[in-house]
Design a protein around this motif. Structure first.
Motif, PDB file in Angstrom:
ATOM      1  N   ARG A 185       0.834  -1.214   0.000  1.00 30.42           N
ATOM      2  CA  ARG A 185       0.000   0.000   0.000  1.00 30.42           C
ATOM      3  C   ARG A 185       0.867   1.263   0.000  1.00 30.42           C
ATOM      4  NH1 ARG A 185      -3.821   0.733  -2.284  1.00 30.42           N
ATOM      5  NH2 ARG A 185      -3.713   2.963  -2.184  1.00 30.42           N
ATOM      6  N   GLU A 186       1.881   1.233   0.873  1.00 29.52           N
ATOM      7  CA  GLU A 186       2.752   2.392   1.040  1.00 29.52           C
ATOM      8  C   GLU A 186       3.396   2.797  -0.282  1.00 29.52           C
ATOM      9  OE1 GLU A 186       4.798   2.576   5.095  1.00 29.52           O
ATOM     10  OE2 GLU A 186       6.410   2.067   3.728  1.00 29.52           O
ATOM     11  N   ARG A 199       0.777   4.137  -2.681  1.00 31.33           N
ATOM     12  CA  ARG A 199       0.385   5.484  -2.245  1.00 31.33           C
ATOM     13  C   ARG A 199       1.450   6.490  -2.649  1.00 31.33           C
ATOM     14  NH1 ARG A 199      -4.098   7.679  -1.615  1.00 31.33           N
ATOM     15  NH2 ARG A 199      -4.910   6.132  -0.172  1.00 31.33           N
ATOM     16  N   ASP A 219       0.790   9.758  -4.734  1.00 29.50           N
ATOM     17  CA  ASP A 219       1.183  11.089  -4.270  1.00 29.50           C
ATOM     18  C   ASP A 219       2.055  11.783  -5.314  1.00 29.50           C
ATOM     19  OD1 ASP A 219      -0.218  10.754  -1.990  1.00 29.50           O
ATOM     20  OD2 ASP A 219       1.504  10.217  -0.730  1.00 29.50           O
TER      21      ASP A 219
END
Lengths: 481, 536
Positions: B471-472, B475, B479
């Motif tokens: 997920r990180e 993301r 971003d």
């Protein structure tokens, strides 16, 4: 820790590092889905260990870390009571879809679970791993690291161990070859070391596991004894009149006989499977297993049973029906020769002179005209060893959940210079004598001898099964030639 | 060279080919694609555009599409036409279908409204409400929505109506195709379905483009409807005698009705003789029905004076606006087609394949653009020409983001040569990310600044493929998208496990699959995945 509190262990780690494999070993549950795709586990799943109806300990399979760096940043910025860090984290991130997995992963730890952190030791250590270790350290819970090498690479193993020594109470290298029984006992033994409070509960679990395993082995040994007894004494008899040709009847009967023996064996194998894999309905054999061959196929007889020299000795020792010795010796030799020249053998035992060498065929007259033909019982002592090998190989496949893993090396076994891939070829003279005595007794008529030889075989098999469950070797796996 | 026009079927074929090429995930298949496309470029595109040195990417892609079509047609004899052709056929069929449907429904409605038994005159207001007022309301609704959207500046793609309509159309296409073309091969049906689905998924690229075919179809239906209604009215008037009258419970004066009629007739009263344009006051008085008095006292002349007015109303408020809207739809569709950008990942990758020389000499890569005339023909294998100005034009400057984990292991020049080979660009600037959250935020700010200054072209994130896409990481990419704007190309360059001191190692097929799947699921058409292995 109060007594009514059940010790919990959360198996955590990065996605796709083999957490579920470790849980599956610890909980002896093959229903855990193990796939090469990361993120297969999306919810926590509890695996309780229940002894005599009482839950003693519990393992919890968790989803992988999805936001290790962000979680660590949050924890570093946390300014509250250190002991309260996990509840505070959970409160902040509850309901955040991005942190769903991290939330579920840390929830049982916040509830007091011990940590079993699983990593793939065949890859380099990365920042995210360091972040995860730090997060786990900040939780303050007792923790053990399990290094599960998914590939043969060992270059990074020392780096991993070095990092773990800084942050963990115990480190273990997970041995996929030994999963399930032996590895489970050893994992549990090491868990005792991470927190004294859990010692008694774990001790109970370990001894219960051991007893349970012994019990199952005893049952398996009985099943194998029954199988041998039944298969060795089996025969079919059929009447025929002048209208039916003896030749065609005999051929049909031989097929029937072979099928019946195969059926007896299959039933015994299914019983063994039920003992160990009660939750798997469609168990499939490993791809390279010799068990994928039929009982009476050429390959089976080539790779299993005793080596030619051993076989001659065995035939001499076994005695048995008059005249059988010669036949057996000849059969043994024939096998040896054919094996040596590369297996020119025909299709299985039928090719060996239509079973003459393997099973007795008798034609006897009947009082009311017509005649009877009888096939069986088996006349070849090699058959005992082939059956034993097949049963033991089946057992060794069944007890290892990791049978389907592609990353395990395919090895060949048996003494050098032979093709044999089974167990019996490696047995001591004592074991072989027990088998031969059993073979002789079961075909004789002395009931006392039957009982005593069966008891000896049973006790020997019990020990053999235990040895197999502790062994790292894999038997009955052959390479394609 | 005349600027090539893009038609809807061209886009569909383009997406069809791109989609098919993207399905080839294996390294060897990718190499074969690159070879084929380069061949196309050298054989058919460069001879036409090359000399001028300025081939716009869209024209290159258009020529490639034509070449692919020609290749395909030769190989496809048996398999039937390409999806674009199928779409065009079906669309044409649908056009006729809607026209006929419109004519029948318009005609049917008019016939039922003009059902005259001779016992009492037909009510004019019923006819007006059914055929004119309803259409005026529909038009007003359309205009209202348009104005509303203009004010909100919300594009079509966000609107519920567009989603509904385009979804309906896709389903219609599939349905009609299945029913009408049942005899045709299933593979063709499948491919069209896949493409329509794909285009629906690519709204960010094509925007409102696929709204126009739907719009045009509905205008065709509208035209048909009005033509049908007019034809039916005229047929009725010519073929039978019909009396028109008006009535009301509220006691309108004939004067008021006359005023209303005059207002309605305004658009045509200045061009049509007054006695035809609308009934006169006396005629209106004469056609006022009061049912209790019966209709026998009304004069026939007054009762028949209404029909030209009614027909003109249908023409002016029904047919004419639909014709205008139809024309507008056609013009807007053409304009939208000529404005498509074709800068999304698949096209960028294609352009790179087309314009980058295939170099097979091991250990030597073409120097990145901007390094001057360092590359001589001798450095390249025979048959591969040196980069020409057209090629240099599409070479973009790339901002590379390197993870902290491998930053130190990078050897000088390695990344540059790989990037030049795989993405056809040169590294403008390098950022080191993944040290900590604050450091990453600083990178986002700098990238955002670069975008504002207009110096940001392509972004490349180097990523170890054996690490699962958590997920990180996803993301982080999202971003980065926010910081770099909606249409900046972001490449995710995948590498394998470090081996023998090199970080640019081959990516395992299953890892590639996992990453490709996860990144595709982000639904970002300007996000591309590429392998960054030094050599296969």
């Amino acid at each position: 820790m109060s007594d009514d509190r059940i010790p919990e262990f959360a198996i955590v780690g990065h996605p796709n590092e083999g957490k579920s494999a470790v849980v599956s070993t610890l909980a002896e549950d093959d229903t855990v889905r193990v796939t090469p795709y990361p993120g297969e586990t999306v919810a926590c799943q509890a695996f309780p260990v229940i002894i005599d109806g009482k839950e003693i300990i519990r393992f919890i399979d968790t989803p992988g870390f999805q936001n290790p760096t962000k979680t660590l940043t949050w924890m570093k910025d946390y300014r509250g009571e250190p002991g309260n860090i996990l509840p505070a984290y959970l409160e902040t991130h509850a309901g955040d879809p991005d942190f769903r997995d991290d939330f579920k992963l840390l929830e049982p730890i916040a509830g007091g679970a011990g940590v079993i952190y699983v990593v793939d030791g065949s890859r380099p250590v990365r920042n995210v791993d360091l972040a995860e270790m730090e997060v786990l350290r900040l939780t303050g819970r007792p923790r053990m690291a399990v290094i599960n090498c998914k590939e043969d690479e060992t270059a990074y193993l020392e780096t991993w161990k070095g990092e773990f020594r800084k942050n963990f109470n115990a480190v273990r290298v997970f041995n996929a070859n030994k999963a399930t029984y032996a590895e489970r006992i050893e994992l549990l033994e090491s868990l005792k070391g991470i927190d004294q409070d859990w010692g008694p509960a774990l001790e109970r679990v370990i001894s219960a596991f051991k007893e349970d395993w012994q019990q199952r082995n005893a049952l398996a040994a009985q099943i194998i004894c029954d199988l041998l007894e039944k298969a060795l004494t089996y025969s079919v008899t059929r009447s025929f009149t002048e209208t039916t040709s003896e030749k065609s009847l005999r051929e049909r009967l031989q097929k029937e006989y072979a099928a019946a023996i195969e059926k007896i064996e299959e039933k015994a194998h299914q019983k063994i499977r039920k003992l160990f894999k009660h939750n798997i309905f469609n168990y499939s054999l490993p791809a390279h297993s010799i068990l994928n061959e039929n009982l009476f196929s050429k390959k089976t007889w080539q790779f299993l049973g005793l080596a030619p020299r051993q076989l001659i000795a065995a035939a001499g020792m076994a005695g048995g029906a008059a005249g059988a010795v010669l036949d057996i010796a000849a059969a043994g030799l024939t096998f040896g020769i054919f094996t040596a020249i590369g297996g020119l053998l025909g299709a299985g035992w039928m090719g060996l002179g239509g079973g003459k060498r393997l099973a007795r065929i008798k034609v006897k007259g009947l009082s009311l005209g017509g005649e009877q033909i009888q096939i069986g019982p088996i006349e070849n002592i090699q058959f005992v060893y082939v059956l034993l090998d097949r049963a033991l190989i089946y057992y060794s496949h069944i007890i290892n959940w990791a049978h389907g893993r592609r990353d395990l090396p395919v090895e060949e076994h048996g003494p050098k210079g032979t093709d044999k891939a089974g167990f019996t070829v490696e047995w001591s003279d004592t074991n072989r004598k027990i088998c031969q005595a059993f073979y002789a007794a079961i075909r004789g008529s002395d009931d006392q001898q039957k009982t005593s030889s069966r008891k000896a075989l049973y006790e020997m098999l019990e020990q053999v099964l235990l040895d197999i469950s502790r062994s790292e070797q894999r038997y009955g796996v052959i390479r394609k030639r | 060279m005349r600027k090539p026009t893009w038609l809807m079927k061209d886009l569909i074929d383009l997406e069809y080919f791109l989609q098919r090429d993207a399905r080839e995930q294996e390294e060897s298949a990718q190499a074969a694609l690159a070879e084929r496309d380069r061949e196309i470029y050298l054989q058919t595109i460069r001879p036409v555009y090359g000399e001028k040195g300025k081939a716009p990417p869209k024209q290159i892609i258009r020529s490639w599409l034509q070449a692919r079509r020609d290749m395909e047609t030769a190989a496809r004899e048996q398999k039937g036409p390409l999806p674009g052709e199928v779409f065009a056929d079906i669309y044409r069929l649908m056009g006729y279908g809607f026209l006929i449907l419109g004519i029948f429904s318009g005609g049917g409605l008019a016939f039922s409204l003009l059902n005259y038994q001779g016992t009492e005159p037909l009510n004019v207001s019923l006819y007006l409400a059914g055929l004119v007022l309803s259409q005026c309301l529909a038009l007003l609704f359309l205009i209202g929505i348009h104005i509303f959207r203009r004010m909100r500046r919300s594009p079509f793609r966000g609107s519920v109506i567009f989603t509904l309509v385009s979804g309906l159309m896709t389903r219609l296409i599939v349905r009609i195709k299945q029913d009408a073309l049942k005899g045709l091969q299933g593979s063709k049906r499948g491919s069209l379905e896949a493409v329509t689905g794909l285009i629906r998924g690519k709204r960010q690229v094509y925007g409102a483009l696929f709204y126009w075919p739907v719009f045009i179809l509905s205008q065709i239906f509208g035209v048909g409807f009005n033509v049908g209604a007019l034809a039916a009215t005229l047929l009725k008037v010519v073929g039978s005698d019909i009396a028109f009258g008006w009535q009301s419970t509220i006691q309108f004066s004939a004067q008021a009705v006359f005023r209303l009629v005059k207002i309605i007739a305004l658009p045509w009263s200045w061009i049509v003789p007054a006695d035809v344009a609308h009934p006169s006051l006396s005629q209106i008085e004469g056609s006022h029905m009061v049912l209790k008095e019966g209709i026998y006292h009304l004069t026939t002349l007054d009762l028949v004076s209404w029909w030209p007015f009614l027909a003109l109303a249908v023409f002016t408020y029904g047919l004419a606006p639909r014709l205008i809207l139809l024309g507008m739809g056609l013009i807007f569709q053409r304009r939208a087609l000529s404005r498509i950008d074709l800068g999304h990942a698949d096209c960028t990758r294609l352009l790179h394949r087309l314009t980058t020389p295939r170099v097979s000499t091991e250990g030597r890569f073409p120097a990145p653009a901007g390094s001057g005339p360092g590359v001589t023909d001798a450095a390249l294998p025979a048959g591969v020409p040196s980069p020409d100005p057209a090629e240099a034009m599409v070479r973009k400057s790339i901002v590379a983001l390197i993870p902290d984990d491998i930053f130190e292991s990078l050897r000088d020049g390695d990344l540059e040569s790989i990037v030049s080979k795989r993405l056809g660009g040169s590294i403008e600037e390098t950022f080191r990310f993944g040290e900590d959250v604050n450091g990453d935020e600083k990178i986002f700010r700098e990238i955002s600044l670069m975008r504002q200054k207009g110096v940001l072209h392509h972004l490349l994130i180097v990523q170890e493929a054996w690490q699962p896409p958590i997920r990180e990481t996803l993301r982080f990419i999202q971003d980065l998208r926010k910081a770099s704007g909606d249409t900046t190309m972001i490449w995710v360059g995948l590498i394998g496990r470090p081996r023998g001191g090199s970080v640019f190692t081959a990516v395992k097929a299953e890892e590639w699959k996992i990453w490709h799947g996860k990144l595709t699921a982000l639904g970002d058409p300007y996000l591309g995945v590429e392998r960054l292995a030094a050599d296969e």
